[in-house]
Design an enzyme around this catalytic site. Structure first.
Site, PDB file in Angstrom:
ATOM      1  N   GLN A 228      14.896  -8.990  -3.582  1.00 54.47           N
ATOM      2  CA  GLN A 228      13.595  -9.653  -3.417  1.00 54.47           C
ATOM      3  C   GLN A 228      13.208 -10.420  -4.689  1.00 54.47           C
ATOM      4  O   GLN A 228      12.638 -11.510  -4.624  1.00 54.47           O
ATOM      5  CB  GLN A 228      12.538  -8.601  -3.084  1.00 54.47           C
ATOM      6  CG  GLN A 228      11.117  -9.113  -3.030  1.00 54.47           C
ATOM      7  CD  GLN A 228      10.176  -8.077  -2.455  1.00 54.47           C
ATOM      8  OE1 GLN A 228      10.045  -7.939  -1.256  1.00 54.47           O
ATOM      9  NE2 GLN A 228       9.507  -7.318  -3.319  1.00 54.47           N
TER      10      GLN A 228
ATOM     11  N   ARG B  28       8.366   5.060   1.826  1.00 50.16           N
ATOM     12  CA  ARG B  28       9.112   5.627   2.961  1.00 50.16           C
ATOM     13  C   ARG B  28       9.557   7.072   2.702  1.00 50.16           C
ATOM     14  O   ARG B  28       9.881   7.781   3.651  1.00 50.16           O
ATOM     15  CB  ARG B  28      10.337   4.766   3.284  1.00 50.16           C
ATOM     16  CG  ARG B  28       9.971   3.430   3.901  1.00 50.16           C
ATOM     17  CD  ARG B  28      11.191   2.655   4.346  1.00 50.16           C
ATOM     18  NE  ARG B  28      10.823   1.450   5.071  1.00 50.16           N
ATOM     19  CZ  ARG B  28      10.564   0.279   4.509  1.00 50.16           C
ATOM     20  NH1 ARG B  28      10.642   0.157   3.191  1.00 50.16           N
ATOM     21  NH2 ARG B  28      10.222  -0.755   5.238  1.00 50.16           N
TER      22      ARG B  28
ATOM     23  N   HIS C   7       4.379   1.699  -7.939  1.00 46.41           N
ATOM     24  CA  HIS C   7       3.406   0.603  -7.886  1.00 46.41           C
ATOM     25  C   HIS C   7       2.522   0.621  -9.140  1.00 46.41           C
ATOM     26  O   HIS C   7       2.234  -0.424  -9.727  1.00 46.41           O
ATOM     27  CB  HIS C   7       2.498   0.748  -6.662  1.00 46.41           C
ATOM     28  CG  HIS C   7       3.199   0.691  -5.334  1.00 46.41           C
ATOM     29  ND1 HIS C   7       3.322   1.784  -4.522  1.00 46.41           N
ATOM     30  CD2 HIS C   7       3.811  -0.331  -4.681  1.00 46.41           C
ATOM     31  CE1 HIS C   7       3.961   1.451  -3.417  1.00 46.41           C
ATOM     32  NE2 HIS C   7       4.284   0.171  -3.479  1.00 46.41           N
TER      33      HIS C   7
ATOM     34  N   GLY D 181       0.808  -1.213   0.000  1.00 44.25           N
ATOM     35  CA  GLY D 181       0.000   0.000   0.000  1.00 44.25           C
ATOM     36  C   GLY D 181       0.839   1.260   0.000  1.00 44.25           C
ATOM     37  O   GLY D 181       2.024   1.227  -0.334  1.00 44.25           O
TER      38      GLY D 181
HETATM   39  P1  AMP Z   1       6.068  -2.345  -1.502  1.00 45.29           P
HETATM   40  O1  AMP Z   1       4.678  -1.829  -1.379  1.00 45.29           O
HETATM   41  O2  AMP Z   1       7.116  -1.366  -1.104  1.00 45.29           O
HETATM   42  O3  AMP Z   1       6.232  -3.711  -0.890  1.00 45.29           O
HETATM   43  O4  AMP Z   1       6.301  -2.549  -3.052  1.00 45.29           O
HETATM   44  C1  AMP Z   1       5.450  -3.364  -3.813  1.00 45.29           C
HETATM   45  C2  AMP Z   1       6.102  -3.624  -5.153  1.00 45.29           C
HETATM   46  O5  AMP Z   1       6.294  -2.393  -5.827  1.00 45.29           O
HETATM   47  C3  AMP Z   1       7.478  -4.292  -5.009  1.00 45.29           C
HETATM   48  O6  AMP Z   1       7.617  -5.278  -6.021  1.00 45.29           O
HETATM   49  C4  AMP Z   1       8.416  -3.144  -5.216  1.00 45.29           C
HETATM   50  O7  AMP Z   1       9.679  -3.532  -5.735  1.00 45.29           O
HETATM   51  C5  AMP Z   1       7.649  -2.321  -6.240  1.00 45.29           C
HETATM   52  N1  AMP Z   1       8.108  -0.930  -6.183  1.00 45.29           N
HETATM   53  C6  AMP Z   1       8.208  -0.126  -5.098  1.00 45.29           C
HETATM   54  N2  AMP Z   1       8.737   1.062  -5.443  1.00 45.29           N
HETATM   55  C7  AMP Z   1       8.980   1.009  -6.769  1.00 45.29           C
HETATM   56  C8  AMP Z   1       9.535   1.917  -7.718  1.00 45.29           C
HETATM   57  N3  AMP Z   1       9.943   3.133  -7.365  1.00 45.29           N
HETATM   58  N4  AMP Z   1       9.634   1.518  -8.995  1.00 45.29           N
HETATM   59  C9  AMP Z   1       9.235   0.281  -9.379  1.00 45.29           C
HETATM   60  N5  AMP Z   1       8.705  -0.631  -8.530  1.00 45.29           N
HETATM   61  C10 AMP Z   1       8.575  -0.269  -7.246  1.00 45.29           C
END
Ligand code: AMP
Length: 300
Positions: A160, A194, A39, A33
């Protein structure tokens, strides 16, 4: 509201039942989220690839090894749904948001532990004990509930992706992992939930991370990796000394937790950049700034 919101596994099952009987391809985008354009880039990719997309929104407690980080993690479901509503959907596309409670996701205590060998022994692994096992547990649960044909992950969390690739190999699920490039702000900072916690002064200097990594990627082509890593750490750790200005708080500085130059597949540290690797080597970094832990990576 174009999206269907499922808060329970039963509602998710109902939303997916027609797609299942027709064997329709489902794309899964797991998130925690506080959605942003990073995202959305994954979600748009899934919308382009599949007639059905499931976006999960779940702040997964078992992947946090730091209680404060878990407590401070932004939870903004209403704003997330509003952002998803801005997406252009083909008429026939079904967009489902799965936003379960903790009880719904883990009705029983979790006792599964995953091991990933060498790829979890570097970078984030030793610094966040249990993190990748917690990620694997939640992702496998999502795979089981959604049964996607493709799952979308961002290269921002480069390690990851390697972990999920290994998870798929271990559990032998026929799911295609789609790795999506990092989306950055105009000034180069990798978008992250963050970032919202950075003060305006910290946000203003945060682009130095990407600028430094980009320069390091060039340097790595002709210098030893150890020297380049040292240069990155020195450059960022002394950034506040070199770039002092009147409106910069005294105690605002970068603190590099690690910087590694690794093989793109095995994630093992490199001494120099090989010719014709299967995947490009990457520079990965974790940096503290203003009490916030930021990660980033650049391909070489
Ligand atoms: P998170 O909500 O931070 O767990 O991220 C969910 C997904 O979005 C994960 O696969 C992250 O690697 C991807 N993600 C987060 N930030 C970015 C970004 N700036 N560019 C591309 N993918 C992202």
């Amino acid at each position: 509201m174009k999206t269907i919101v499922a808060k329970t596994t039963q509602e998710l099952g109902e939303a997916l039942s027609a797609s299942r009987s027709n064997n329709t391809a489902i794309g899964l985008v797991p998130t925690m989220g506080a959605l942003h354009q990073g995202h959305l880039s994954l979600i748009e990719r899934s919308i382009g690839d599949n007639p059905v997309t499931v976006v999960s929104i779940f702040v997964n407690p078992i992947q946090f090894n730091n209680k404060e980080d878990l407590q401070k993690y932004p939870r903004t479901l209403e704003a997330d749904l509003a952002l998803l509503d801005t997406l252009e959907l083909p008429d026939s596309h079904k967009l489902i948001v799965f936003a379960p409670s903790e009880q719904e996701m883990y009705p029983e205590p979790v006792d599964t532990v995953y091991h990933f060998g060498a790829i979890e022994e570097v970078m984030e692994g030793p610094r966040r004990p249990g993190h990748f096992s917690g990620v694997a547990v939640v992702v496998r649960r999502l795979f089981d509930l959604v049964q996607p044909r493709k799952a979308y992950f961002g290269e921002k969390d480069y390690q990851q992706i390697a972990i999920i690739r290994e998870l798929l190999r271990q559990i032998k699920y026929p799911i295609e992992l789609v790795a999506c490039p990092i989306v950055r702000a105009d000034d180069g900072l990798a978008l992250s939930s963050r970032n919202k916690r950075l003060s305006p002064e910290a946000r203003a200097i945060a682009p130095a991370i990407y600028a430094t990594l980009s320069q390091a990627a060039e340097m790595a082509l002709c210098e030893d990796c150890d020297e380049v890593k040292q240069w990155v750490a020195d450059t960022l750790n002394s950034w506040h000394l070199v770039n002092q200005s009147d409106n910069m708080p005294n105690n605002l500085c970068f603190e590099v937790e690690y910087v590694e130059i690794v093989d793109g597949t095995t994630l093992q540290p490199l001494l120099s950049i090989p010719e014709n690797p299967a995947l490009p080597p990457v520079i990965c970094i974790a940096v503290w700034l203003d009490g916030v832990r930021l990660i980033d990576m650049v391909k070489i």
